[in-house]
Design an enzyme around this catalytic site. Sequence first.
Site, PDB file in Angstrom:
ATOM      1  N   SER A   7       0.862  -1.185   0.000  1.00  8.83           N
ATOM      2  CA  SER A   7       0.000   0.000   0.000  1.00  8.83           C
ATOM      3  C   SER A   7       0.899   1.237   0.000  1.00  8.83           C
ATOM      4  CB  SER A   7      -0.864   0.012   1.262  1.00  8.83           C
ATOM      5  OG  SER A   7      -1.387   1.312   1.466  1.00  8.83           O
ATOM      6  N   ASP A  34      -4.605   4.053  -1.758  1.00  9.88           N
ATOM      7  CA  ASP A  34      -5.672   4.377  -0.794  1.00  9.88           C
ATOM      8  C   ASP A  34      -6.179   5.787  -1.042  1.00  9.88           C
ATOM      9  OD1 ASP A  34      -3.746   2.575   1.559  1.00  9.88           O
ATOM     10  OD2 ASP A  34      -5.666   1.981   0.708  1.00  9.88           O
ATOM     11  N   HIS A  65      -8.380   1.628  -3.633  1.00  7.54           N
ATOM     12  CA  HIS A  65      -9.230   1.411  -2.455  1.00  7.54           C
ATOM     13  C   HIS A  65      -9.899   2.737  -2.119  1.00  7.54           C
ATOM     14  CE1 HIS A  65      -9.196   0.376   2.171  1.00  7.54           C
ATOM     15  NE2 HIS A  65     -10.423   0.512   1.686  1.00  7.54           N
ATOM     16  N   GLY A 141      -7.867   4.758   7.423  1.00  7.27           N
ATOM     17  CA  GLY A 141      -7.530   6.179   7.430  1.00  7.27           C
ATOM     18  C   GLY A 141      -6.047   6.439   7.558  1.00  7.27           C
ATOM     19  N   GLY A 143      -1.850   4.589   7.995  1.00  6.28           N
ATOM     20  CA  GLY A 143      -0.959   3.435   8.046  1.00  6.28           C
ATOM     21  C   GLY A 143      -0.378   3.318   9.445  1.00  6.28           C
ATOM     22  N   GLY A 144       0.275   2.210   9.709  1.00  7.38           N
ATOM     23  CA  GLY A 144       0.991   2.018  10.970  1.00  7.38           C
ATOM     24  C   GLY A 144       0.132   1.774  12.186  1.00  7.38           C
ATOM     25  N   ASP A 174      -6.261  -6.027   5.140  1.00  5.28           N
ATOM     26  CA  ASP A 174      -5.625  -4.718   5.036  1.00  5.28           C
ATOM     27  C   ASP A 174      -5.579  -4.017   6.392  1.00  5.28           C
ATOM     28  OD1 ASP A 174      -6.471  -1.693   3.149  1.00  5.28           O
ATOM     29  OD2 ASP A 174      -4.742  -2.248   4.353  1.00  5.28           O
ATOM     30  N   GLY A 175      -4.331  -3.846   6.881  1.00  4.67           N
ATOM     31  CA  GLY A 175      -4.178  -3.072   8.123  1.00  4.67           C
ATOM     32  C   GLY A 175      -3.379  -3.832   9.168  1.00  4.67           C
ATOM     33  N   GLY A 176      -2.182  -3.326   9.452  1.00  4.47           N
ATOM     34  CA  GLY A 176      -1.357  -3.950  10.486  1.00  4.47           C
ATOM     35  C   GLY A 176      -0.768  -5.284  10.076  1.00  4.47           C
ATOM     36  N   SER A 197       3.122  -0.025   6.078  1.00 10.37           N
ATOM     37  CA  SER A 197       4.308   0.340   6.877  1.00 10.37           C
ATOM     38  C   SER A 197       5.295  -0.809   7.047  1.00 10.37           C
ATOM     39  CB  SER A 197       3.866   0.854   8.249  1.00 10.37           C
ATOM     40  OG  SER A 197       2.968  -0.064   8.850  1.00 10.37           O
TER      41      SER A 197
END
Length: 218
Positions: A7, A34, A65, A141, A143-144, A174-176, A197
Amino acid sequence: MVIIEPSILSADFAHLGEAAKEAEAAGVKAIQIDVMDGRFVPNINFGPGVVASLRPLVKITLDVHLMIVEPERSLTMFTEAGADRIIVHQEACINVHRALESIRELGIEAGVTINPGTPLSTIEEVLDLADLVQIMTVNPGFGGQKFIHSQIDKIRRLRQMLDERNSRALIAVDGGIDTETAPLVVNAGATVLVAGSSIYNSSGTVAQNVNALFKSIR
Ligand code: DX5
């Protein structure tokens, strides 16, 4: 086969072209762009102009996305800019069935995604219109953020729903996503790992970080 999809939200915005080319050179098949409107999510960034600028630089899939309200209004714009797939949030669509049909009528792949607080039942009736279903494992909303472990069971249940329908839809998460959480989601049935990230950071090159992620799920 598991796909790693960087991403570019976590890349240096002053060098997005290089970030996209670095991902392609690392052998990934897609990058996620994103798009945020400051209403559906607190952050604001990327428009169709960024997609259009990246399109001529890489051959890999540009996966857009849309974290925006009423994404139906922007489908043509992002398709004309060069999107190969558009992912819409069920929560943001006035009519998610029509939105997914519209994406396919534009000749590109259709994706649907839901936030951690949104039940799978809200997309059950449109799974046949999705080439990809994305489970958000953070509230979108930024990253990280920290991976939300409660979503692992949702991935497992989605895998069962798609298998019952003999669906070929991809399951993206998607995410973490990093070397700790990647094995958890792959074991639950995820086939596309969207990672920001853990791919774009100062501790390694994109290729090194992609390889580390692949190694973690062997
Ligand atoms: C979050 C975005 C994610 C994000 C992932 O709103 O949708 O794609 O870029 O970033 P990490 O992998 O850092 O959680």
